[in-house]
Motif scaffolding. Structure first.
Motif, mmCIF file in Angstrom:
data_model
loop_
_atom_site.group_PDB
_atom_site.id
_atom_site.type_symbol
_atom_site.label_atom_id
_atom_site.label_comp_id
_atom_site.label_asym_id
_atom_site.label_seq_id
_atom_site.Cartn_x
_atom_site.Cartn_y
_atom_site.Cartn_z
ATOM 1 N N PRO A 35 -9.177 2.823 -21.399
ATOM 2 C CA PRO A 35 -7.596 3.940 -21.531
ATOM 3 C C PRO A 35 -7.505 3.754 -20.472
ATOM 4 C CG PRO A 35 -9.669 5.240 -21.254
ATOM 5 C CD PRO A 35 -10.443 4.548 -21.198
ATOM 6 N N ARG A 36 -5.361 3.380 -20.548
ATOM 7 C CA ARG A 36 -4.746 3.298 -19.557
ATOM 8 C C ARG A 36 -5.345 4.648 -18.583
ATOM 9 N NH1 ARG A 36 1.009 2.190 -21.502
ATOM 10 N NH2 ARG A 36 -0.206 -0.148 -21.963
ATOM 11 N N ARG A 37 -5.193 5.385 -18.704
ATOM 12 C CA ARG A 37 -5.671 6.515 -17.794
ATOM 13 C C ARG A 37 -6.405 6.385 -16.456
ATOM 14 N NH1 ARG A 37 -8.082 9.184 -21.774
ATOM 15 N NH2 ARG A 37 -10.152 9.363 -22.005
ATOM 16 N N ASP A 38 -7.301 5.318 -16.609
ATOM 17 C CA ASP A 38 -8.337 5.055 -15.586
ATOM 18 C C ASP A 38 -7.678 3.734 -14.821
ATOM 19 O OD1 ASP A 38 -10.520 5.795 -16.948
ATOM 20 O OD2 ASP A 38 -10.743 4.749 -18.232
ATOM 21 N N LYS A 39 -6.317 3.687 -15.406
ATOM 22 C CA LYS A 39 -5.788 2.901 -13.730
ATOM 23 C C LYS A 39 -5.486 4.126 -12.688
ATOM 24 C CE LYS A 39 -4.936 -1.314 -16.919
ATOM 25 N NZ LYS A 39 -5.277 -2.400 -15.818
ATOM 26 N N PHE A 40 -4.893 4.258 -12.340
ATOM 27 C CA PHE A 40 -4.664 5.579 -12.496
ATOM 28 C C PHE A 40 -5.543 6.335 -10.747
ATOM 29 C CE2 PHE A 40 -1.528 5.146 -15.859
ATOM 30 C CZ PHE A 40 -0.821 4.406 -15.137
ATOM 31 N N PRO A 41 -5.361 6.690 -10.280
ATOM 32 C CA PRO A 41 -6.882 7.360 -8.789
ATOM 33 C C PRO A 41 -6.369 8.622 -9.623
ATOM 34 C CG PRO A 41 -4.341 6.344 -7.935
ATOM 35 C CD PRO A 41 -4.872 5.959 -9.032
ATOM 36 N N ARG A 42 -7.573 9.516 -9.137
ATOM 37 C CA ARG A 42 -7.170 10.938 -8.492
ATOM 38 C C ARG A 42 -6.708 11.146 -7.086
ATOM 39 N NH1 ARG A 42 -11.523 13.765 -8.432
ATOM 40 N NH2 ARG A 42 -9.683 15.866 -8.622
ATOM 41 N N TYR A 43 -5.120 11.247 -7.151
ATOM 42 C CA TYR A 43 -4.868 11.566 -5.799
ATOM 43 C C TYR A 43 -6.412 12.028 -4.503
ATOM 44 C CZ TYR A 43 -1.286 10.034 -9.230
ATOM 45 O OH TYR A 43 -0.317 9.579 -9.916
ATOM 46 N N GLU A 44 -6.452 13.229 -5.166
ATOM 47 C CA GLU A 44 -7.569 13.823 -4.303
ATOM 48 C C GLU A 44 -8.485 12.780 -3.296
ATOM 49 O OE1 GLU A 44 -8.514 16.681 -1.806
ATOM 50 O OE2 GLU A 44 -6.263 17.361 -3.370
ATOM 51 N N ASP A 45 -8.910 12.122 -4.516
ATOM 52 C CA ASP A 45 -9.854 11.211 -3.593
ATOM 53 C C ASP A 45 -9.148 10.578 -2.641
ATOM 54 O OD1 ASP A 45 -11.720 11.836 -5.837
ATOM 55 O OD2 ASP A 45 -11.358 10.374 -7.171
ATOM 56 N N LEU A 46 -7.928 9.890 -2.886
ATOM 57 C CA LEU A 46 -7.364 8.724 -1.590
ATOM 58 C C LEU A 46 -7.338 10.140 -0.466
ATOM 59 C CD1 LEU A 46 -4.982 7.741 -4.229
ATOM 60 C CD2 LEU A 46 -7.594 6.866 -3.224
ATOM 61 N N VAL A 47 -7.219 10.986 -0.773
ATOM 62 C CA VAL A 47 -7.113 12.287 0.752
ATOM 63 C C VAL A 47 -7.443 11.841 1.836
ATOM 64 C CG1 VAL A 47 -6.219 14.402 1.582
ATOM 65 C CG2 VAL A 47 -5.901 13.877 -0.529
ATOM 66 N N SER A 48 -9.124 10.923 1.869
ATOM 67 C CA SER A 48 -10.284 10.870 3.096
ATOM 68 C C SER A 48 -9.102 9.812 4.021
ATOM 69 C CB SER A 48 -11.347 11.146 2.734
ATOM 70 O OG SER A 48 -11.715 10.863 2.057
ATOM 71 N N ASP A 49 -8.746 8.816 3.080
ATOM 72 C CA ASP A 49 -8.926 7.483 3.522
ATOM 73 C C ASP A 49 -7.601 7.222 4.277
ATOM 74 O OD1 ASP A 49 -10.643 6.796 2.575
ATOM 75 O OD2 ASP A 49 -10.469 5.832 0.308
#
Length: 136
Positions: A97-111
């Protein structure tokens, strides 16, 4: 009917607009559905709220100079407009589904913190001065 207003394209790397304290989010997103634009805005807002001591700017599809690929949602961040881009997320091969194209923003914080620290190791982003004193 009035013609659409053209957004002024700002070159954040030129001398007039450059700030070493302004990080840039480069997001390539498909224009096939409005949710891609909404998610790009959400990403910027999330990091503006999560790291308020840092200024963030969103650049979509290379300021219109890049034709986005179908189904693309690519998130890159640069410490500032004159440093290299670091890829944080690629949704190109994800979904449906389309929702899988978008990240969980929290998961990007450390990067994002890693990229910010890479160029300014003497200035730790997201840590209070009191916490720094306790470590010493």
């Amino acid at each position: 009917m009035a013609p659409k207003k053209k957004h002024k394209i700002v070159d954040w790397g030129d001398d007039e607009h450059f700030s070493k304290d302004r990080s840039i989010f480069f997001i390539e997103h498909s224009t096939e559905c409005p949710i891609f634009q909404v998610k790009a805005d959400e990403c910027l807002t999330f990091f503006q709220q999560r790291i308020p001591e840092r200024e963030f700017q969103l650049v979509r599809n290379k300021n219109g100079k890049q034709v986005p690929r179908d189904g693309a949602f690519e998130v890159c961040v640069a410490q500032n407009a004159r440093t290299s881009e670091h890829n944080l997320w690629s949704g190109l091969t994800r979904g449906p589904p389309r929702r899988d194209k978008f990240p969980r923003y929290e998961d990007l914080v450390s990067d994002v913190h890693r990229v910010l620290k890479k160029f300014y190791p003497d200035k730790t982003v997201g840590v209070d001065d009191d916490e720094m004193d306790m470590d010493m």
